[in-house]
Write a protein that holds these residues in place. Structure first.
Motif, PDB file in Angstrom:
ATOM      1  N   LEU A  97      49.460  50.528  31.789  1.00  0.00           N
ATOM      2  CA  LEU A  97      50.604  49.620  31.692  1.00  0.00           C
ATOM      3  C   LEU A  97      51.804  50.307  31.045  1.00  0.00           C
ATOM      4  CD1 LEU A  97      51.448  46.663  32.218  1.00  0.00           C
ATOM      5  CD2 LEU A  97      50.698  46.155  29.900  1.00  0.00           C
ATOM      6  N   ASN A  98      51.558  51.129  30.048  1.00  0.00           N
ATOM      7  CA  ASN A  98      52.656  51.780  29.325  1.00  0.00           C
ATOM      8  C   ASN A  98      53.194  53.019  30.030  1.00  0.00           C
ATOM      9  OD1 ASN A  98      52.838  49.969  27.189  1.00  0.00           O
ATOM     10  ND2 ASN A  98      51.141  50.941  26.139  1.00  0.00           N
ATOM     11  N   TYR A  99      52.351  53.760  30.719  1.00  0.00           N
ATOM     12  CA  TYR A  99      52.800  55.029  31.301  1.00  0.00           C
ATOM     13  C   TYR A  99      53.045  54.980  32.803  1.00  0.00           C
ATOM     14  CZ  TYR A  99      51.733  57.090  26.823  1.00  0.00           C
ATOM     15  OH  TYR A  99      51.715  57.388  25.497  1.00  0.00           O
ATOM     16  N   TYR A 100      52.360  54.088  33.503  1.00  0.00           N
ATOM     17  CA  TYR A 100      52.490  54.045  34.963  1.00  0.00           C
ATOM     18  C   TYR A 100      52.897  52.661  35.434  1.00  0.00           C
ATOM     19  CZ  TYR A 100      49.758  58.243  34.332  1.00  0.00           C
ATOM     20  OH  TYR A 100      49.318  59.465  33.918  1.00  0.00           O
ATOM     21  N   GLN A 101      53.723  51.978  34.668  1.00  0.00           N
ATOM     22  CA  GLN A 101      54.078  50.601  34.972  1.00  0.00           C
ATOM     23  C   GLN A 101      54.911  50.517  36.245  1.00  0.00           C
ATOM     24  OE1 GLN A 101      56.219  48.626  31.906  1.00  0.00           O
ATOM     25  NE2 GLN A 101      55.960  46.611  32.810  1.00  0.00           N
ATOM     26  N   LYS A 102      54.511  49.590  37.089  1.00  0.00           N
ATOM     27  CA  LYS A 102      55.265  49.316  38.303  1.00  0.00           C
ATOM     28  C   LYS A 102      56.349  48.298  37.984  1.00  0.00           C
ATOM     29  CE  LYS A 102      51.195  50.144  41.076  1.00  0.00           C
ATOM     30  NZ  LYS A 102      50.181  49.564  41.921  1.00  0.00           N
ATOM     31  N   ASP A 103      57.115  47.936  38.984  1.00  0.00           N
ATOM     32  CA  ASP A 103      58.215  46.999  38.785  1.00  0.00           C
ATOM     33  C   ASP A 103      57.758  45.583  38.460  1.00  0.00           C
ATOM     34  OD1 ASP A 103      60.025  49.016  39.260  1.00  0.00           O
ATOM     35  OD2 ASP A 103      60.141  48.601  41.409  1.00  0.00           O
ATOM     36  N   ASP A 104      56.538  45.214  38.876  1.00  0.00           N
ATOM     37  CA  ASP A 104      56.099  43.837  38.681  1.00  0.00           C
ATOM     38  C   ASP A 104      55.624  43.541  37.255  1.00  0.00           C
ATOM     39  OD1 ASP A 104      53.752  45.238  38.676  1.00  0.00           O
ATOM     40  OD2 ASP A 104      52.844  44.168  40.355  1.00  0.00           O
ATOM     41  N   GLY A 105      55.431  44.544  36.419  1.00  0.00           N
ATOM     42  CA  GLY A 105      55.033  44.340  35.040  1.00  0.00           C
ATOM     43  C   GLY A 105      53.545  44.113  34.829  1.00  0.00           C
ATOM     44  N   PHE A 106      52.759  44.120  35.904  1.00  0.00           N
ATOM     45  CA  PHE A 106      51.327  43.911  35.788  1.00  0.00           C
ATOM     46  C   PHE A 106      50.559  45.195  35.524  1.00  0.00           C
ATOM     47  CE2 PHE A 106      51.311  39.678  37.918  1.00  0.00           C
ATOM     48  CZ  PHE A 106      50.554  39.049  36.966  1.00  0.00           C
ATOM     49  N   GLY A 107      51.108  46.307  35.898  1.00  0.00           N
ATOM     50  CA  GLY A 107      50.344  47.549  35.819  1.00  0.00           C
ATOM     51  C   GLY A 107      49.368  47.613  36.979  1.00  0.00           C
ATOM     52  N   ASN A 108      48.257  48.229  36.754  1.00  0.00           N
ATOM     53  CA  ASN A 108      47.229  48.359  37.785  1.00  0.00           C
ATOM     54  C   ASN A 108      46.450  47.049  37.877  1.00  0.00           C
ATOM     55  OD1 ASN A 108      45.058  49.051  39.402  1.00  0.00           O
ATOM     56  ND2 ASN A 108      44.917  51.110  38.557  1.00  0.00           N
ATOM     57  N   VAL A 109      46.582  46.382  39.006  1.00  0.00           N
ATOM     58  CA  VAL A 109      45.954  45.074  39.187  1.00  0.00           C
ATOM     59  C   VAL A 109      44.435  45.196  39.185  1.00  0.00           C
ATOM     60  CG1 VAL A 109      45.761  43.100  40.746  1.00  0.00           C
ATOM     61  CG2 VAL A 109      47.959  44.206  40.418  1.00  0.00           C
ATOM     62  N   PHE A 110      43.905  46.276  39.750  1.00  0.00           N
ATOM     63  CA  PHE A 110      42.451  46.444  39.801  1.00  0.00           C
ATOM     64  C   PHE A 110      41.870  46.632  38.402  1.00  0.00           C
ATOM     65  CE2 PHE A 110      43.606  47.747  44.146  1.00  0.00           C
ATOM     66  CZ  PHE A 110      42.874  46.780  44.817  1.00  0.00           C
ATOM     67  N   LEU A 111      42.580  47.362  37.540  1.00  0.00           N
ATOM     68  CA  LEU A 111      42.124  47.488  36.157  1.00  0.00           C
ATOM     69  C   LEU A 111      42.200  46.152  35.432  1.00  0.00           C
ATOM     70  CD1 LEU A 111      43.467  50.871  34.735  1.00  0.00           C
ATOM     71  CD2 LEU A 111      41.117  50.112  34.878  1.00  0.00           C
ATOM     72  N   LEU A 112      43.221  45.381  35.704  1.00  0.00           N
ATOM     73  CA  LEU A 112      43.350  44.055  35.100  1.00  0.00           C
ATOM     74  C   LEU A 112      42.216  43.141  35.550  1.00  0.00           C
ATOM     75  CD1 LEU A 112      45.015  42.166  33.320  1.00  0.00           C
ATOM     76  CD2 LEU A 112      46.323  41.558  35.360  1.00  0.00           C
ATOM     77  N   ILE A 113      41.875  43.178  36.822  1.00  0.00           N
ATOM     78  CA  ILE A 113      40.759  42.370  37.341  1.00  0.00           C
ATOM     79  C   ILE A 113      39.442  42.829  36.721  1.00  0.00           C
ATOM     80  CG2 ILE A 113      39.409  41.860  39.416  1.00  0.00           C
ATOM     81  CD1 ILE A 113      42.101  41.912  40.965  1.00  0.00           C
ATOM     82  N   ALA A 114      39.224  44.150  36.633  1.00  0.00           N
ATOM     83  CA  ALA A 114      37.997  44.672  36.024  1.00  0.00           C
ATOM     84  C   ALA A 114      37.898  44.280  34.555  1.00  0.00           C
ATOM     85  CB  ALA A 114      37.945  46.194  36.173  1.00  0.00           C
ATOM     86  N   LEU A 115      39.021  44.322  33.857  1.00  0.00           N
ATOM     87  CA  LEU A 115      39.030  43.908  32.452  1.00  0.00           C
ATOM     88  C   LEU A 115      38.705  42.416  32.338  1.00  0.00           C
ATOM     89  CD1 LEU A 115      39.601  44.501  29.464  1.00  0.00           C
ATOM     90  CD2 LEU A 115      42.004  43.995  29.924  1.00  0.00           C
ATOM     91  N   GLY A 116      39.288  41.593  33.190  1.00  0.00           N
ATOM     92  CA  GLY A 116      38.996  40.159  33.179  1.00  0.00           C
ATOM     93  C   GLY A 116      37.532  39.867  33.464  1.00  0.00           C
ATOM     94  N   ILE A 117      36.963  40.565  34.435  1.00  0.00           N
ATOM     95  CA  ILE A 117      35.543  40.378  34.755  1.00  0.00           C
ATOM     96  C   ILE A 117      34.671  40.813  33.584  1.00  0.00           C
ATOM     97  CG2 ILE A 117      33.661  41.222  36.222  1.00  0.00           C
ATOM     98  CD1 ILE A 117      35.687  41.247  38.538  1.00  0.00           C
ATOM     99  N   SER A 118      35.029  41.941  32.958  1.00  0.00           N
ATOM    100  CA  SER A 118      34.200  42.426  31.855  1.00  0.00           C
ATOM    101  C   SER A 118      34.259  41.494  30.653  1.00  0.00           C
ATOM    102  CB  SER A 118      34.612  43.838  31.453  1.00  0.00           C
ATOM    103  OG  SER A 118      35.842  43.836  30.775  1.00  0.00           O
ATOM    104  N   VAL A 119      35.402  40.870  30.429  1.00  0.00           N
ATOM    105  CA  VAL A 119      35.518  39.937  29.302  1.00  0.00           C
ATOM    106  C   VAL A 119      34.754  38.644  29.598  1.00  0.00           C
ATOM    107  CG1 VAL A 119      37.163  38.484  28.059  1.00  0.00           C
ATOM    108  CG2 VAL A 119      37.673  40.886  28.440  1.00  0.00           C
ATOM    109  N   LEU A 120      34.772  38.184  30.830  1.00  0.00           N
ATOM    110  CA  LEU A 120      34.139  36.910  31.191  1.00  0.00           C
ATOM    111  C   LEU A 120      32.652  37.026  31.515  1.00  0.00           C
ATOM    112  CD1 LEU A 120      36.925  35.413  33.465  1.00  0.00           C
ATOM    113  CD2 LEU A 120      36.398  34.810  31.105  1.00  0.00           C
TER     114      LEU A 120
END
Length: 134
Positions: A97-120
């Motif tokens: 998110l900090n180094y490879y941020q895209k214009d949408d502000g989400f960063g890598n969506v697949f990493l975000l989904i993996a993080l959400g799955i791992s937390v839940l």
């Protein structure tokens, strides 16, 4: 560990042969043929490493894994592994998110989904197991 029990010597020799074959194959591909590291190389290396860790940890005696101490070791190691995996995914997502941020502000969506799955995942599994015992 008693390697003579349950064909442990044969398993050790088999692991040594497979490891030698895999290392020599990867070495030939990378060094002699000047090819790049591929996903297949990484998967083979991780599989060989996991096989050795399992062999060194449990040996060839399957009863050790199934007794009470073996079950406790598996439970605690799975809980610690889950926590480490969640933290690593969070760290990777924040780095991305900090180094490879895209214009949408989400960063890598697949990493975000993996993080959400791992937390839940852990609370969901606990809920399902709790329903089974009620």
């Amino acid at each position: 560990m008693n390697f003579l029990k349950n064909g442990g010597i044969a398993l050790l020799v088999l692991y040594l042969i497979v490891t030698f074959f895999a290392v020599s194959s990867i070495y030939k591909d990378l060094v002699q043929n000047n090819s790049q590291l591929s996903v297949g190389h990484v998967i083979i290396a991780v599989t060989i490493f996991l096989g050795w860790v399992r062999f060194v940890t449990w040996g060839t005696d399957l009863k050790v894994q199934k007794d009470e101490l073996g079950k406790q070791i598996k439970y605690k190691s799975s809980k610690i592994s889950y926590d480490i995996m969640t933290f690593v995914l969070l760290a990777l997502y924040l780095i991305d998110l900090n180094y490879y941020q895209k214009d949408d502000g989400f960063g890598n969506v697949f990493l975000l989904i993996a993080l959400g799955i791992s937390v839940l995942l852990n609370p969901m599994v606990q809920f399902i197991l709790a329903l089974r015992y009620k």
